[in-house]
Write a protein that holds these residues in place. Sequence first.
Motif, PDB file in Angstrom:
ATOM      1  N   ARG A   1      10.357   1.911  -0.970  1.00 42.85           N
ATOM      2  CA  ARG A   1       9.780   3.041  -0.355  1.00 42.85           C
ATOM      3  C   ARG A   1      10.778   4.436  -0.365  1.00 42.85           C
ATOM      4  O   ARG A   1      12.184   3.823  -0.350  1.00 42.85           O
ATOM      5  CB  ARG A   1       9.513   2.735   0.811  1.00 42.85           C
ATOM      6  CG  ARG A   1       8.356   1.798   1.122  1.00 42.85           C
ATOM      7  CD  ARG A   1       7.096   2.018   2.508  1.00 42.85           C
ATOM      8  NE  ARG A   1       5.860   1.071   2.539  1.00 42.85           N
ATOM      9  CZ  ARG A   1       5.056   1.718   2.479  1.00 42.85           C
ATOM     10  NH1 ARG A   1       5.134   3.330   1.763  1.00 42.85           N
ATOM     11  NH2 ARG A   1       3.735   1.161   2.356  1.00 42.85           N
TER      12      ARG A   1
ATOM     13  N   ASN B   1       9.638   6.597   1.686  1.00 42.06           N
ATOM     14  CA  ASN B   1       9.037   7.931   2.487  1.00 42.06           C
ATOM     15  C   ASN B   1       9.498   7.159   3.404  1.00 42.06           C
ATOM     16  O   ASN B   1       9.811   6.026   4.210  1.00 42.06           O
ATOM     17  CB  ASN B   1       7.528   7.228   2.786  1.00 42.06           C
ATOM     18  CG  ASN B   1       6.755   7.813   3.261  1.00 42.06           C
ATOM     19  OD1 ASN B   1       7.540   8.328   4.863  1.00 42.06           O
ATOM     20  ND2 ASN B   1       5.214   8.578   3.556  1.00 42.06           N
TER      21      ASN B   1
ATOM     22  N   GLU C   1      10.305  12.477   1.839  1.00 49.42           N
ATOM     23  CA  GLU C   1      11.026  11.862   0.792  1.00 49.42           C
ATOM     24  C   GLU C   1      12.450  11.688   0.950  1.00 49.42           C
ATOM     25  O   GLU C   1      13.112  12.794   0.897  1.00 49.42           O
ATOM     26  CB  GLU C   1      10.069  12.663   0.031  1.00 49.42           C
ATOM     27  CG  GLU C   1       9.311  12.219  -0.294  1.00 49.42           C
ATOM     28  CD  GLU C   1       7.966  11.036  -0.896  1.00 49.42           C
ATOM     29  OE1 GLU C   1       8.914  10.200  -1.635  1.00 49.42           O
ATOM     30  OE2 GLU C   1       7.369  10.995  -0.282  1.00 49.42           O
TER      31      GLU C   1
ATOM     32  N   THR D   1       0.516  -1.413   0.215  1.00 43.35           N
ATOM     33  CA  THR D   1      -0.371  -0.060   0.361  1.00 43.35           C
ATOM     34  C   THR D   1       1.441   1.167  -0.370  1.00 43.35           C
ATOM     35  O   THR D   1       1.663   1.374   0.823  1.00 43.35           O
ATOM     36  CB  THR D   1      -1.339   0.093   1.171  1.00 43.35           C
ATOM     37  OG1 THR D   1      -1.564   1.112   1.404  1.00 43.35           O
ATOM     38  CG2 THR D   1      -0.470  -0.014   2.573  1.00 43.35           C
ATOM     39  N   ARG D   2       0.268   2.287  -1.063  1.00 46.56           N
ATOM     40  CA  ARG D   2       0.599   3.660  -1.088  1.00 46.56           C
ATOM     41  C   ARG D   2       0.769   4.406   0.306  1.00 46.56           C
ATOM     42  O   ARG D   2       1.719   5.302   0.537  1.00 46.56           O
ATOM     43  CB  ARG D   2       1.123   4.030  -2.008  1.00 46.56           C
ATOM     44  CG  ARG D   2       1.382   3.640  -3.168  1.00 46.56           C
ATOM     45  CD  ARG D   2       3.301   3.635  -3.568  1.00 46.56           C
ATOM     46  NE  ARG D   2       3.494   2.177  -3.003  1.00 46.56           N
ATOM     47  CZ  ARG D   2       4.556   1.852  -2.658  1.00 46.56           C
ATOM     48  NH1 ARG D   2       5.441   3.542  -3.164  1.00 46.56           N
ATOM     49  NH2 ARG D   2       5.303   0.972  -2.407  1.00 46.56           N
ATOM     50  N   ASN D   3      -0.094   4.597   0.709  1.00 47.09           N
ATOM     51  CA  ASN D   3      -0.909   5.405   1.600  1.00 47.09           C
ATOM     52  C   ASN D   3      -0.605   5.155   3.231  1.00 47.09           C
ATOM     53  O   ASN D   3      -0.047   3.838   4.077  1.00 47.09           O
ATOM     54  CB  ASN D   3      -2.428   5.310   2.055  1.00 47.09           C
ATOM     55  CG  ASN D   3      -3.231   6.213   2.395  1.00 47.09           C
ATOM     56  OD1 ASN D   3      -2.308   6.503   3.614  1.00 47.09           O
ATOM     57  ND2 ASN D   3      -4.431   6.920   2.465  1.00 47.09           N
TER      58      ASN D   3
ATOM     59  N   GLN E   1      -0.598  13.007   2.895  1.00 46.74           N
ATOM     60  CA  GLN E   1      -1.607  12.647   1.751  1.00 46.74           C
ATOM     61  C   GLN E   1      -2.625  13.923   1.437  1.00 46.74           C
ATOM     62  O   GLN E   1      -3.400  13.605   1.046  1.00 46.74           O
ATOM     63  CB  GLN E   1      -3.153  11.480   2.673  1.00 46.74           C
ATOM     64  CG  GLN E   1      -2.152  10.144   2.858  1.00 46.74           C
ATOM     65  CD  GLN E   1      -0.970   9.739   2.282  1.00 46.74           C
ATOM     66  OE1 GLN E   1      -1.785   9.670   0.841  1.00 46.74           O
ATOM     67  NE2 GLN E   1      -0.123   9.048   2.895  1.00 46.74           N
TER      68      GLN E   1
END
Lengths: 179, 114
Positions: B27, B29, B105, A24-26, A79
């Motif tokens: 990722r 993030n 990021e 999942t990206r969230n 988000q």
Amino acid sequence: MAQNILFYLAAVMAVATTSMVVITRNAVYAVLYLIMSLFAVALVFLSLNAPFLALVEIIVYAGAIMVLFLFVVMMLNLQGQRGDEATKRPTRRQMIVPGALALLLLILIVVSLSAGTPAATNAALSDPKLLGELLFTKHYLGVKLSGIILLIGTIGGLHIGRGGSIPSTMEKPIDDVTH
Amino acid sequence: MGPIGLQHYLVLGAILFVLGVIGIVSRKNAVGILISIELMLNAANINLIAFSRYSNKPIFPTTMPEAAYMDGQVFAIFVIILAACEAAVALAIILNLFNMFGTIEVDDADTMRG
């Protein structure tokens, strides 16, 4: 046999929810799936005759650390603006999957805790009292070091997260003209 | 389905660990990377407790013979303590990163790149 069923259910659930954490990206969903995954791993611990570790996993990991993660993710508002979605009541269809998963986890934990831990090779294995005795006698140095590390972590977190020491020139990303 | 052996738990731990590694490399993030590190610590915990459950004899002699098989569980507690510390400090660093760069990021925070 009970251990078989418990292990396979917990393992499948752990792998599935952990995959969702990665997929999942969230970020908020990732944290929520990670909480599910921690519950499943706690069930694996139960099937390993370690009820104390299972409950520590749920209380400390899923209860404390994950709430810290969720707090930071929501504070940074990664988000974008999602105000309407946060205040809207979830529809019944949205409640089905999380509700079913939570119910399954609850049933598994209650059943495995009330039915007693599965056949142990050594009855002492599941005794939290023995674990405490072992922790505070043989591994007492580790307890002291853990205390020091927790203190360092607290002071370090306070110092780093204090803010206010950042030079104003660093507040915006520096445009790198060379690339 | 035969009886559950040590290798079942080791395979589960390996799968979860590899998923954590995939999360770290895929990722961008910073919070996502931290979450993946937590996944890997969890996989290590599964291994520790599985070894403590399936070990036949204590590594070190102790005055409490019945507790000699629980060393792995003690180490798992220590791992959880370390994970708590690490999460607190790393989240503080991420907050600072957000204050400085306006994003978390990790590719955007390249001030120190040569």
